[in-house]
Design a protein around this motif. Structure first.
Motif, mmCIF file in Angstrom:
data_model
loop_
_atom_site.group_PDB
_atom_site.id
_atom_site.type_symbol
_atom_site.label_atom_id
_atom_site.label_comp_id
_atom_site.label_asym_id
_atom_site.label_seq_id
_atom_site.Cartn_x
_atom_site.Cartn_y
_atom_site.Cartn_z
ATOM 1 N N LYS A 9 30.589 -48.819 29.487
ATOM 2 C CA LYS A 9 31.462 -49.197 28.378
ATOM 3 C C LYS A 9 32.182 -47.987 27.805
ATOM 4 O O LYS A 9 33.207 -48.128 27.155
ATOM 5 N N LEU A 10 31.615 -46.821 28.006
ATOM 6 C CA LEU A 10 32.242 -45.604 27.486
ATOM 7 C C LEU A 10 33.394 -45.144 28.368
ATOM 8 O O LEU A 10 34.111 -44.201 28.023
ATOM 9 N N GLY A 11 33.561 -45.799 29.500
ATOM 10 C CA GLY A 11 34.667 -45.454 30.392
ATOM 11 C C GLY A 11 34.242 -44.496 31.485
ATOM 12 O O GLY A 11 33.237 -43.810 31.395
ATOM 13 N N LEU A 12 35.036 -44.473 32.542
ATOM 14 C CA LEU A 12 34.781 -43.622 33.694
ATOM 15 C C LEU A 12 35.947 -42.666 33.874
ATOM 16 O O LEU A 12 37.029 -42.876 33.334
ATOM 17 N N ASP A 13 35.736 -41.620 34.665
ATOM 18 C CA ASP A 13 36.809 -40.641 34.899
ATOM 19 C C ASP A 13 37.954 -41.241 35.722
ATOM 20 O O ASP A 13 39.072 -40.732 35.716
ATOM 21 N N ALA A 14 37.653 -42.306 36.448
ATOM 22 C CA ALA A 14 38.685 -43.041 37.203
ATOM 23 C C ALA A 14 38.208 -44.482 37.294
ATOM 24 O O ALA A 14 37.012 -44.745 37.203
ATOM 25 N N GLY A 248 40.087 -51.466 30.619
ATOM 26 C CA GLY A 248 40.282 -50.108 30.143
ATOM 27 C C GLY A 248 39.052 -49.228 30.299
ATOM 28 O O GLY A 248 39.096 -48.045 30.009
ATOM 29 N N ARG A 249 37.956 -49.799 30.730
ATOM 30 C CA ARG A 249 36.697 -49.054 30.896
ATOM 31 C C ARG A 249 36.448 -48.770 32.371
ATOM 32 O O ARG A 249 36.236 -47.623 32.762
ATOM 33 N N VAL A 250 36.423 -49.821 33.171
ATOM 34 C CA VAL A 250 36.211 -49.632 34.610
ATOM 35 C C VAL A 250 37.331 -50.254 35.440
ATOM 36 O O VAL A 250 37.391 -50.057 36.641
ATOM 37 N N GLU B 21 30.886 -38.473 37.636
ATOM 38 C CA GLU B 21 31.133 -39.242 36.420
ATOM 39 C C GLU B 21 30.204 -38.696 35.342
ATOM 40 O O GLU B 21 29.220 -38.032 35.671
ATOM 41 N N PRO B 22 30.486 -39.003 34.082
ATOM 42 C CA PRO B 22 29.640 -38.465 33.010
ATOM 43 C C PRO B 22 28.148 -38.770 33.199
ATOM 44 O O PRO B 22 27.305 -37.954 32.857
ATOM 45 N N PHE B 23 27.831 -39.918 33.763
ATOM 46 C CA PHE B 23 26.421 -40.288 33.906
ATOM 47 C C PHE B 23 25.782 -39.769 35.185
ATOM 48 O O PHE B 23 24.587 -39.942 35.400
#
Lengths: 371, 109
Positions: A9-14, A248-250, B21-23
């Protein structure tokens, strides 16, 4: 899985799942078309601009792109762009109505790597399908599937938008797919694009949603694009997949003129994040635009907070709420607890959001027989 | 699919893409079209280090993972091997890549 969902939910880099509609041109006029396609837009990305976008996807390590439209195969540079993407390590999954998928094209496609094909079909027989997709479209799709099978393309996908009229055909779709060695993919009907005009007559009824939920649980090999998570409140067993709105997240959508929207079901100015032609291009939009930043903030459960099922259904689909005039922090119009129907009853008919993107051909669209 | 045998060397399948990725990282298998989530940066570093070591435990040591935590990392590697994301490094041990029989691990959209 909960921890992962919270992280996503915090979003991904792509994006995990990037949809790219190549053109608004279409030879069909499906009554539920999400993008109200029909006429090509003179502002559509040029071949060079499209390749620059692919370069950016490759740099961001977007693993694959879902190409759609309109009918993407109508673009004269379709094969050039697909070949370019796969050569850059960006896999392609494209959706087509099959009208340009000749035996010769099928052979070319079968020789390509990193490629998946989805044939759109909304009825297991011509009558049911053609009522939604237009006269002759069932036969066209079957011919395309035959061509892929003859070319030994391998396991393509049959992509079905679930409606009130085709839910009785779930087993027939599965048999059809099995007969081709194909995979079946079922997705949710959204009230977006021309679908806003037909949703009321086409969306599954409450008892059909229960049927669908149990059928999906019994057929875990059927793909869904994770689009039915609103059904999870029907039982203790969640449907396989990510249980969240990915907008907008994934996921996100790039439309034919380069506008970026939060998801494939919200082609509306309200959910437009920017245009890939701007400085920084797609990467800048994905990582920094205000809209996506907002969507990655914790979302309020709003009116759904008092319902014990919120963790199961996550309040449903943002696009379905928006286009039916419901508040985004309330129940989905197809809420399985019935809260959506109550909310819908209080929506003023004239208050629905007006379309901000329409490329329909100026022809009358009529529905087939309704249940 | 191949079982993760601790006495063998392992590596990512050559058709698997790994994206930080952040995780941790997102892994995508271009053959079976499945996604996997590597849910810690340590696991990502470990997976990347695997081909440099004769056995997974050699990589655990090199990555500074304490022995008490090995079982949980072994489980994570098992899961990746089960879904075809990891394969044995030595040519003679290469399994037939029966992608159509890939396990149901991972996520497909």
């Amino acid at each position: 899985m909960t921890g992962l969902t919270e992280e996503l939910k915090l979003g991904l880099d792509a994006p995990i799942c990037l949809t790219w509609e190549l053109t608004y041109a279409c030879n069909l006029a499906c009554v539920h078309c999400l993008s109200s396609s029909g006429r090509r837009d003179s502002r559509e990305l040029s071949t060079a601009e499209a390749k620059a976008l692919i370069d950016q996807m490759a740099a961001m390590q977007v693993f694959y792109v879902n190409i759609g439209g309109g009918e993407p195969m109508l673009r004269p540079d379709f094969f050039e762009l697909v070949g370019y993407a796969t050569s850059k390590g960006v896999g392609v999954k494209f959706s087509t109505n099959g009208s340009r998928l000749t035996p010769q094209r099928a052979v070319e496609l079968a020789a390509m790597d990193y490629l998946d094909i989805q044939i759109s079909l909304d009825g297991a027989d011509a009558a049911t399908n053609d009522a939604v997709r237009g006269a002759g479209s069932f036969q066209t799709a079957v011919a395309a599937m035959d061509a892929l099978a003859d070319a030994q393309f391998g396991p393509f996908k049959i992509s079905v938008v679930v409606t009130r009229h085709n839910i009785p055909q779930l087993d027939a779709f599965k048999n059809l797919a099995d007969g081709y060695g194909a995979e079946l993919r079922l997705t949710r009907l959204r009230p977006a694009g021309r679908g806003a005009d037909t949703w009321t007559e086409l969306h599954p009824l409450a008892d059909q949603q229960v049927t669908l939920y149990h059928w999906l649980l019994a057929h875990p090999d059927v793909l869904t694009g994770d689009s039915f998570f609103h059904l999870n409140a029907l039982g203790d067993d969640p449907l396989p997949g990510l249980n969240l709105c990915g907008a907008g997240r994934v996921v996100c959508l790039v439309d034919p003129i380069g506008d970026v929207y939060a998801c494939p079901f919200v082609l509306h100015d309200e959910f437009k994040a920017g245009n890939v032609r701007a400085t920084g291009g797609f990467e800048e939009i994905w990582r920094h635009c205000d809209l996506f930043t907002d969507l990655r903030q914790p979302q309020s459960a709003g009116a759904c907070a008092s319902c014990g099922q919120f963790d199961a259904c996550q309040g449903g689909c943002m696009a379905a709420k928006f286009f039916t005039g419901l508040p985004l922090d309330g129940p989905d119009p197809e809420c399985v607890a019935g809260h959506g129907e109550t909310s819908l009853a209080s929506v003023t008919p004239g208050a629905l959001p007006a379309s901000t993107s329409n490329h329909s051909k100026p022809v009358a669209v009529s529905l087939g027989p309704t249940r | 699919m191949a079982r993760l045998e601790p006495e063998k060397g392992w590596q990512l399948h050559p058709r698997v893409g790994l994206r930080p990725e952040p995780f941790g990282a997102l892994a995508y298998h271009f053959d079976n079209r499945r996604l996997n989530f590597l849910r810690s940066p340590e696991l990502v570093a470990l997976v990347r280090a695997l081909p440099e070591h004769r056995t997974p435990r050699g990589a655990f040591d090199a990555c500074g993972i304490e022995p008490r935590r090995w079982p949980s990392f072994e489980r994570a590697l098992h899961a990746l091997a089960d879904s075809g994301f990891l394969i044995p490094t030595t040519a003679e041990n290469l399994p037939a890549l029966e992608t159509e029989h890939a396990s149901q691990e991972g996520i497909v959209f």
